[in-house]
Design an enzyme around this catalytic site. Structure first.
Site, PDB file in Angstrom:
ATOM      1  N   ARG A  45       8.642   9.763  34.533  1.00 53.11           N
ATOM      2  CA  ARG A  45       7.681   9.311  34.786  1.00 53.11           C
ATOM      3  C   ARG A  45       6.792   9.341  33.322  1.00 53.11           C
ATOM      4  O   ARG A  45       5.414   8.621  33.149  1.00 53.11           O
ATOM      5  CB  ARG A  45       6.223  10.962  34.799  1.00 53.11           C
ATOM      6  CG  ARG A  45       7.197  11.930  34.724  1.00 53.11           C
ATOM      7  CD  ARG A  45       6.289  13.236  34.715  1.00 53.11           C
ATOM      8  NE  ARG A  45       6.214  14.826  33.555  1.00 53.11           N
ATOM      9  CZ  ARG A  45       7.014  15.587  33.844  1.00 53.11           C
ATOM     10  NH1 ARG A  45       6.307  16.589  34.398  1.00 53.11           N
ATOM     11  NH2 ARG A  45       7.666  16.607  33.316  1.00 53.11           N
ATOM     12  N   LYS A 105      17.704  25.166  38.704  1.00 49.47           N
ATOM     13  CA  LYS A 105      18.518  27.176  39.125  1.00 49.47           C
ATOM     14  C   LYS A 105      16.587  27.214  39.505  1.00 49.47           C
ATOM     15  O   LYS A 105      16.825  28.339  40.061  1.00 49.47           O
ATOM     16  CB  LYS A 105      18.982  27.526  37.937  1.00 49.47           C
ATOM     17  CG  LYS A 105      17.934  27.198  36.788  1.00 49.47           C
ATOM     18  CD  LYS A 105      18.566  27.028  35.132  1.00 49.47           C
ATOM     19  CE  LYS A 105      17.923  26.300  33.688  1.00 49.47           C
ATOM     20  NZ  LYS A 105      18.690  25.665  32.933  1.00 49.47           N
ATOM     21  N   ILE A 136      31.334  24.081  34.268  1.00 50.47           N
ATOM     22  CA  ILE A 136      31.805  25.189  35.425  1.00 50.47           C
ATOM     23  C   ILE A 136      31.672  25.377  36.703  1.00 50.47           C
ATOM     24  O   ILE A 136      30.344  25.345  37.042  1.00 50.47           O
ATOM     25  CB  ILE A 136      31.558  26.412  34.620  1.00 50.47           C
ATOM     26  CG1 ILE A 136      31.485  26.756  33.089  1.00 50.47           C
ATOM     27  CG2 ILE A 136      32.517  27.777  35.396  1.00 50.47           C
ATOM     28  CD1 ILE A 136      30.617  27.408  32.619  1.00 50.47           C
ATOM     29  N   GLY A 187      19.834  20.428  21.940  1.00 51.70           N
ATOM     30  CA  GLY A 187      19.859  20.155  22.847  1.00 51.70           C
ATOM     31  C   GLY A 187      20.137  21.570  24.195  1.00 51.70           C
ATOM     32  O   GLY A 187      20.415  20.466  25.209  1.00 51.70           O
ATOM     33  N   GLU A 190      16.507  24.781  26.821  1.00 54.34           N
ATOM     34  CA  GLU A 190      15.712  24.314  27.502  1.00 54.34           C
ATOM     35  C   GLU A 190      14.576  23.679  26.491  1.00 54.34           C
ATOM     36  O   GLU A 190      14.538  24.506  25.358  1.00 54.34           O
ATOM     37  CB  GLU A 190      14.229  25.614  28.245  1.00 54.34           C
ATOM     38  CG  GLU A 190      15.271  25.710  29.490  1.00 54.34           C
ATOM     39  CD  GLU A 190      16.289  25.364  30.014  1.00 54.34           C
ATOM     40  OE1 GLU A 190      15.235  24.492  31.431  1.00 54.34           O
ATOM     41  OE2 GLU A 190      17.404  24.641  30.708  1.00 54.34           O
ATOM     42  N   LYS A 205      19.807  32.306  37.966  1.00 55.06           N
ATOM     43  CA  LYS A 205      20.776  32.003  37.989  1.00 55.06           C
ATOM     44  C   LYS A 205      22.019  32.671  38.516  1.00 55.06           C
ATOM     45  O   LYS A 205      22.852  32.601  39.707  1.00 55.06           O
ATOM     46  CB  LYS A 205      21.970  31.399  36.800  1.00 55.06           C
ATOM     47  CG  LYS A 205      21.103  30.124  35.901  1.00 55.06           C
ATOM     48  CD  LYS A 205      22.092  30.137  34.752  1.00 55.06           C
ATOM     49  CE  LYS A 205      21.651  28.990  33.796  1.00 55.06           C
ATOM     50  NZ  LYS A 205      21.561  28.470  32.096  1.00 55.06           N
ATOM     51  N   GLY A 302      24.769  20.610  27.904  1.00 54.01           N
ATOM     52  CA  GLY A 302      24.715  20.134  27.325  1.00 54.01           C
ATOM     53  C   GLY A 302      24.808  18.718  28.565  1.00 54.01           C
ATOM     54  O   GLY A 302      24.855  18.966  29.643  1.00 54.01           O
TER      55      GLY A 302
END
Ligand code: HSE
Length: 430
Positions: A45, A105, A136, A187, A190, A205, A302
């Site tokens: 956007r 999530k 992971i 970074g 959230e 999660k 990350g």
């Protein structure tokens, strides 16, 4: 060569990471899988503020509907996060028979059941490897790697921001605020870090993992959640001296037809492998029959780690036989399983009281605990000062949450107790 047309929605940290990753691994993917992913459309956007150099062959738009309505697009990657628009995108793509990859999530935790049903109905695939632990491969591990087993418990450090903050507070004596600012600067927190530090990101999660491991969709609000904002340096130091460490754990256990699901700061022995998972590392330690235990760990937040999970979804989608695309076929729900209420859950507790330092104080406190059926395993009082309140730390035996809360309320009302008692649950892991 198999050419797959991709529509990517969300050109933020992870979205741009996916494009970089695909460019870096382009030749490998072509040679190994005879597949080329063509970024047909990029939607964001606020494209006007973004660097789109190198994307000259890609159609750019700020209208996600154009991605959904393009019959040439095979797979939609949703990386905008959040709920409302993300749900419109994912559901809209599935309804058009497009396959979807998402790292969202919150969306899968809240709407997984509905989205899986849509995927089945419209014969589309829905992948979400990056939603838990970023790169992971925990979703693949549960749904493929060790899929024949019966899962009985799972302990996750699944929020990189919280793990980073607790590590910085423990190892470098930094304040909560300093550590959070650093996590934001790097970074991995959230945009609004509230969901990280209040535990909800871990809860989302955990809801996904519970579904995959136990076959039960549980509501996010059925998961007892407590974040890390109340953790103090005092408790970190007391824990250290007891050979314990504090981690924000997402815990799920299956006991007969009950499921325990909770997220809270937890004391674990420093000798357990999870205790050495620090900084932004995530880890999931699980127990399954007959496999035994398994620990999987890596960077859980990350740009490139999240991009890696998305790219692995893309490759799996492009190269696997339809019948082994397991994720959306997993909605045969184990409805007989019930979520146990937090009041009924039994754990051991660490309790710290600030109490006056005079004879008879301990017996008053232990008397109340005893009346509530709570047995004490150890008591430590290191400081002595007859004029000030001093910390008294107790480790209890197993007690129900309900009894502990009742006892603490009564203890708090004693005149010898000078502040609200601190209670942190303890877990003895395999
Ligand atoms: N904010 C998340 C974390 C990013 O800190 O773990 C990955 O979901």
């Amino acid at each position: 060569m198999h050419r797959i047309q991709v529509g990517l929605i969300g050109y933020g940290t992870v979205g741009s990471g996916v494009i970089q990753f695909l460019n870096r691994r382009k030749n490998f993917i072509k040679n190994r899988f005879h597949t080329e992913f063509v970024l047909k459309t990029l939607c964001d956007r606020s494209l006007q503020n973004k660097n789109t150099t190198g994307l000259e062959k890609t159609y750019l738009t700020s209208n996600f509907q154009e991605v959904l309505d393009d019959p040439k697009i095979d797979v939609v990657i949703e990386l905008i996060g959040g709920m409302d628009i993300a749900k419109k995108i994912v559901a809209g793509a599935l309804k058009r028979g497009k396959h979807v990859i998402t790292a969202n999530k919150e969306l899968i935790a809240n709407n997984g059941k509905e989205l899986f049903q849509l995927a089945k109905k419209y014969k589309a695939q829905l992948y979400f490897e990056s939603s838990v632990g970023a790169g992971i491969p925990i979703i693949k591990t549960i749904t493929e790697g060790i899929v024949g087993n019966k899962f009985s418990s799972l302990y996750g450090i699944i929020n990189g921001t919280c793990n980073f903050i607790l590590t910085e507070m423990t190892q470098h004596n930094r304040t909560f605020t300093e550590a959070l600012q650093e996590a934001q600067k790097r970074g991995f927190a959230e945009g609004d870090p509230t969901l990280d530090i209040n535990g909800m990101d871990s809860t989302h999660k955990l809801a996904i993992l519970v579904y995959l491991a136990f076959g039960k969709f549980i509501k996010v609000n059925e998961i007892y959640t407590e974040g890390i904002t109340q953790i103090s340096h005092d408790d970190i130091e007391h824990a250290e001296s007891l050979n314990l460490t504090i981690k924000l754990l997402a815990i799920a256990k299956r006991v007969n037809n009950d499921i325990e699901a909770r997220v809270h700061p937890t004391l674990i022995s420093k000798d357990h492998p999870l205790a050495s998972i620090n900084n932004i590392y995530n880890a999931i330690y699980l127990y399954a029959e007959p496999l035994g235990d398994l620990l999987i760990s890596g960077q859980g937040a990350g740009q490139m780690t999240a991009a890696s999970g998305v790219v692995s979804d893309l490759i799996n989608f492009a190269t696997k036989e339809p019948k082994s695309k397991l994720l959306c076929n997993l909605f045969d729900e184990a409805t007989h399983l019930k979520v146990r209420k937090i009041d009924q859950i039994k754990t051991k507790f660490y309790i710290r009281f600030m109490a006056t330092d005079k004879p008879g104080v301990l017996s008053k406190i232990t008397g109340i605990l005893g009346k509530h059926g709570i047995s004490i395993n150890s008591v430590t009082q290191k400081a002595h000062n007859p004029t000030l309140a001093v910390p008294v730390v107790m480790l209890t035996d197993y007690a129900t949450e309900k009894m502990l809360r009742l006892a603490l309320r009564q203890i708090q009302s004693l005149s010898i107790v000078k502040s609200k008692p601190v209670a942190i649950r303890m877990e003895k892991l395999w």
